[in-house]
Design a protein around this motif. Structure first.
Motif: not given
Length: 285
Positions: A201-206, A183-186, A197-199, A190-195
């Motif tokens: 936002l999802a409340g997880m360790h990368p 969901d976060l990727i979708h 950053m996504l982790a 379009s943004e300069p996101i990384s693992l």
């Protein structure tokens, strides 16, 4: 023949229809076709566009296979017919524009009602394609295009919930966490996101996020992100006249040179040639 083998054969860009015993995939994959599946018996579960999707016997399903997908559960010895229609053929069909766009944006569509004739026609199409002459093969392709047109007529227009179904009630915690990442990727591709950053936002360790994601889809988070960006870029190349440079930025590639390099390595062609093959030229960059 396995589904992965069939997709490999279809990856060259040609039409293909084949029948095999459905099996679970080792990892998510993608290919540039609109795919139709028809189970003659049993059930199977897809992870498609980051969501669980149930496929039942007797119900034709259709999706754009450029979106990463994977079968994770299959009834033993379930016979499956797979149809791989090149994107250019799908875009050339006289179907509702809204439905076509929703499919290219990640909608997993199931036939609203089962058609008894499918159980007879699809195995016949497989046989005719495998053993028929050129005229019979062309007839198979023509009949499949007509079947898709009928299929689309039964798809509700404007039903956006079909493009983003909720998770199955029995989904495991791992599947739900993988869905959070997709969901976060979708939402942010379009943004300069990384693992990391996504982790976050999802409340997880990368490392935990990547382990969970690999367990569900069989590929790392960054690989899914790249494939999803490419799918969105292919959609824009196919459906808009936007300059390629704009598409590169809109889909998170950062520069046209990086976009061209990744697109060529992953698809075997350039964005410009891909667009031209679909009969579009676009505006000058």
């Amino acid at each position: 023949m396995s589904a992965e083998r069939g997709a490999s054969l279809a990856s060259e860009g040609d039409f293909l229809i084949e029948r095999h015993i459905a099996d679970a995939m080792n990892a998510a994959h993608w290919h540039d076709h609109v795919e139709l599946n028809y189970l003659l018996d049993g059930q199977m579960t897809y992870i498609f566009n980051g969501r669980q999707e149930q496929v039942e016997a007797g119900r034709l399903v259709l999706f754009w296979a450029a979106i990463p997908h994977r079968t994770i559960a299959v009834t033993p010895n379930a016979p499956l017919v797979c149809i791989y229609l090149p994107l250019v053929d799908f875009l050339g069909l006289p179907i509702d524009r809204g439905v076509r766009q929703s499919i290219m944006q990640g909608r997993f569509s199931a036939d609203a009602r089962g058609h008894a004739a499918d159980a007879i026609l699809l195995p016949q199409w497989v046989e005719d394609w495998q053993f028929g002459d050129a005229a019979r093969r062309q007839l198979v392709l023509d009949e499949i295009k007509l079947r898709i047109r009928r299929f689309v007529l039964d798809v509700p227009v404007g039903d956006h919930s079909a493009a983003r179904p909720s998770a199955a009630s029995g989904a495991s915690a791992a599947v739900r966490r993988a869905e959070t990442l997709t969901d976060l990727i979708h939402a942010r591709y379009s943004e300069p996101i990384s693992l990391p950053m996504l982790a976050k936002l999802a409340g997880m360790h990368p490392s935990t996020a990547n382990k969970i994601f690999r367990g569900i889809l069989g590929i790392p988070v960054n690989e899914y992100l790249m494939r999803y960006r490419l799918a969105r870029a292919m959609q824009q190349l196919a459906e808009t006249d936007a300059p390629i440079l704009q598409i590169a930025y809109d889909c998170g590639f950062g520069s046209s040179s990086r976009f061209y390099d990744i697109f060529k390595r992953r698809t075997g062609t350039t964005p410009r040639l891909f667009r031209s093959s679909l009969g579009r030229e676009g505006r000058a960059d």
